[in-house]
Design an enzyme around this catalytic site. Structure first.
Site, PDB file in Angstrom:
ATOM      1  N   SER A  74      -7.676   0.626   0.967  1.00 63.83           N
ATOM      2  CA  SER A  74      -7.732   0.388  -0.472  1.00 63.83           C
ATOM      3  C   SER A  74      -8.666  -0.753  -0.850  1.00 63.83           C
ATOM      4  CB  SER A  74      -6.329   0.116  -1.042  1.00 63.83           C
ATOM      5  OG  SER A  74      -5.869  -1.148  -0.638  1.00 63.83           O
ATOM      6  N   LYS A 111      -5.210  -7.472  -2.877  1.00 67.09           N
ATOM      7  CA  LYS A 111      -5.737  -6.894  -4.122  1.00 67.09           C
ATOM      8  C   LYS A 111      -6.635  -7.893  -4.826  1.00 67.09           C
ATOM      9  CE  LYS A 111      -3.459  -3.032  -3.877  1.00 67.09           C
ATOM     10  NZ  LYS A 111      -4.180  -1.905  -3.338  1.00 67.09           N
TER      11      LYS A 111
END
Length: 160
Positions: A74, A111
């Site tokens: 990701s 993230k």
């Protein structure tokens, strides 16, 4: 928000031990390595040999720097691959646009923090992944900022 040091590591990221800070100095050849197809510097070019400390290069500080092993893709566009080692500095507060390590609703994840008109998001660096809008009552704890990514060389099985 400051993270406590008792963060529980989930299956997403695995904590790697940080041993005492090393003083190992490795030879560093100060010659650009061309990774394109435009040629390369002459081997006869003057080489500057220096000593390089990976601890200094990666800004590793005992008791405030942690290594984690990434799982998944990701954050691929940030150079974070499955199996990458993330260097995380817990003394830094995340700012928008930086990759950080956080615990959101019980899950430890890498993230990018992004502020948008309609709220704050945790964004992946992979266009296939949807951004996570922070819910009003959600648990969010920042553990630190990802300051470096180490990718190990993986041998091409076809060349063996």
């Amino acid at each position: 928000m400051r993270a406590d040091k008792s963060i529980k590591v989930t299956e997403t990221l695995r904590l790697l031990p940080v041993r005492e800070v090393s003083t190992l100095l490795i030879p560093f050849v100060d010659v650009p390595v061309n990774c394109g197809n435009t040629g390369f510097p002459s081997p006869a070019e003057d080489h500057k040999h220096q000593k390089l400390s990976l601890d200094e290069l990666l800004n590793v500080k005992e008791n405030t720097t942690y290594f984690f092993e990434a799982a998944g893709d990701s954050m691929a566009d940030f150079g974070i691959q499955n199996g990458s080692v993330l260097v995380v500095d817990t003394t830094l507060d995340p700012i928008p646009g930086e990759a950080c390590l956080c615990r959101y609703n019980g899950s430890l994840m890498a993230k990018i923090v992004e502020k948008r008109k309609d709220g704050v998001y945790l964004v992946s660096a992979n266009p296939k992944e949807k951004a996570i809008k922070l819910e009003e009552n959600a648990e969010l704890v920042f553990f630190g900022v990802i300051t470096s990514v180490i990718n190990r060389r993986i041998r091409n099985k076809k060349s063996i």
